[in-house]
Each structure stands twice: as structure tokens, then as C-alpha cells.
Design a protein around this motif. Structure first.
Motif, PDB file in Angstrom:
ATOM      1  N   ASP A   1      -4.285  -2.524  -2.914  1.00 35.96           N
ATOM      2  CA  ASP A   1      -3.280  -1.647  -3.522  1.00 35.96           C
ATOM      3  C   ASP A   1      -2.067  -1.457  -2.609  1.00 35.96           C
ATOM      4  OD1 ASP A   1      -5.161  -0.044  -1.873  1.00 35.96           O
ATOM      5  OD2 ASP A   1      -3.874   1.624  -2.479  1.00 35.96           O
ATOM      6  N   LEU A   2      -2.229  -1.663  -1.324  1.00 37.22           N
ATOM      7  CA  LEU A   2      -1.115  -1.480  -0.384  1.00 37.22           C
ATOM      8  C   LEU A   2      -0.044  -2.556  -0.541  1.00 37.22           C
ATOM      9  CD1 LEU A   2      -3.065  -0.548   2.868  1.00 37.22           C
ATOM     10  CD2 LEU A   2      -1.765   0.983   1.376  1.00 37.22           C
TER      11      LEU A   2
ATOM     12  N   ARG B   1       4.088   0.646   2.043  1.00 36.27           N
ATOM     13  CA  ARG B   1       3.584  -0.548   1.371  1.00 36.27           C
ATOM     14  C   ARG B   1       3.509  -1.665   2.410  1.00 36.27           C
ATOM     15  NH1 ARG B   1       1.045   0.900  -2.955  1.00 36.27           N
ATOM     16  NH2 ARG B   1       2.281   2.202  -4.299  1.00 36.27           N
TER      17      ARG B   1
ATOM     18  N   LEU C   1      -4.330  -0.750   8.756  1.00 32.78           N
ATOM     19  CA  LEU C   1      -4.079  -0.529   7.328  1.00 32.78           C
ATOM     20  C   LEU C   1      -4.410   0.909   6.921  1.00 32.78           C
ATOM     21  CD1 LEU C   1      -5.336  -3.961   5.990  1.00 32.78           C
ATOM     22  CD2 LEU C   1      -2.951  -3.150   6.100  1.00 32.78           C
ATOM     23  N   ASP C   2      -5.425   1.503   7.524  1.00 36.18           N
ATOM     24  CA  ASP C   2      -5.731   2.910   7.246  1.00 36.18           C
ATOM     25  C   ASP C   2      -4.575   3.806   7.696  1.00 36.18           C
ATOM     26  OD1 ASP C   2      -8.200   2.288   6.126  1.00 36.18           O
ATOM     27  OD2 ASP C   2      -9.343   2.782   7.945  1.00 36.18           O
TER      28      ASP C   2
ATOM     29  N   GLU D   1     -10.312  -3.001  -1.039  1.00 40.09           N
ATOM     30  CA  GLU D   1      -9.916  -1.609  -0.811  1.00 40.09           C
ATOM     31  C   GLU D   1      -8.515  -1.483  -0.231  1.00 40.09           C
ATOM     32  OE1 GLU D   1     -12.527  -2.708   2.854  1.00 40.09           O
ATOM     33  OE2 GLU D   1     -12.315  -3.299   0.758  1.00 40.09           O
ATOM     34  N   TYR D   2      -7.932  -2.596   0.233  1.00 33.92           N
ATOM     35  CA  TYR D   2      -6.575  -2.561   0.790  1.00 33.92           C
ATOM     36  C   TYR D   2      -5.553  -3.266  -0.098  1.00 33.92           C
ATOM     37  CZ  TYR D   2      -8.846  -0.827   4.961  1.00 33.92           C
ATOM     38  OH  TYR D   2      -9.572  -0.070   5.838  1.00 33.92           O
TER      39      TYR D   2
ATOM     40  N   ARG E   1      -1.614   3.328   5.311  1.00 33.19           N
ATOM     41  CA  ARG E   1      -1.870   4.063   4.073  1.00 33.19           C
ATOM     42  C   ARG E   1      -1.541   5.551   4.259  1.00 33.19           C
ATOM     43  NH1 ARG E   1      -4.842   2.660  -0.142  1.00 33.19           N
ATOM     44  NH2 ARG E   1      -6.208   1.226   0.981  1.00 33.19           N
TER      45      ARG E   1
END
Length: 108
Positions: free
Chosen positions: A91-92, A71, A62-63, A88-89, A66
Motif C-alpha cells: 500500500d505504500l 509514499r 518501511l515501518d 503488508e507494505y 509509514r
């Protein structure tokens, strides 16, 4: 557990892989759809289960996603659960930046 753990994208196989000492320990299969990456399946080798490698695979994947400006569509239950419990993830997974534009927010 070994310190020689690597997470990397393998575009030829359409999956992110996690290796331990060069051995494949797990992977997350995806396909690209425009500006979205759809995760459809995640698997861990039995020998490596219970060692936190799935979470490490998800986090580093996921990093990377991003950083690529994509998306995420978490069609895979593992990724859906992981994102659901890691704000923290989240929003993706949101669609576009329409809310930001409406509210007049700006980066920086």
C-alpha cells in the motif's frame, strides 16, 4: 549475532542505516520528493551479509516511513523485491487515496 542492532534515519546522509554494536552494517539511500521517499540504493557490509540484516533494515525503514505518512518509490531493486514479496507494505507504493474516496471507504 548481536542483540545490539539499530535501524535509524540519517537525514544528513539521506539514508537509513543499520548498525550492529555501533558498526555500520548497511544502509538504504533515499531522496525526498514532496510526500514521497525514493529509495535508490541499498548496501550491506560484506561481514554482515546473509544474517537477515537487509530484511530487518527494509522492514524497520518501511515501518518508519509509514509512520511519517510518506509514499514509497522503490527505485532500488532490493526494496522493489522486498515490497513485492511482503504484501503488508504494498500500500505504500500506491498513488494517493483516490480509490478509497471513490469507494467511499473510511478509516476507523
Amino acid at each position: 549475532m548481536s542483540d545490539n542492532i539499530d535501524v535509524h534515519d540519517n537525514p544528513a546522509q539521506q539514508r537509513y542505516e543499520i548498525t550492529v554494536d555501533g558498526d555500520l552494517a548497511g544502509f538504504a539511500v533515499y531522496y525526498l520528493e514532496g510526500e514521497r521517499i525514493v529509495f535508490v540504493h541499498t548496501e550491506a557490509a560484506l561481514a554482515y551479509e546473509g544474517q537477515g540484516l537487509g530484511s530487518r533494515l527494509a522492514r524497520q525503514t518501511l515501518d518508519d516511513v509509514r509512520g511519517r505518512g510518506l509514499r514509497v518509490v522503490p527505485a532500488c531493486p532490493f526494496f522493489r523485491r522486498y515490497i513485492g514479496t511482503h504484501p503488508e507494505y504494498q500500500d505504500l507504493t500506491r498513488h494517493g487515496d483516490s480509490r478509497r474516496a471513490v469507494l467511499g471507504e473510511h478509516d476507523g
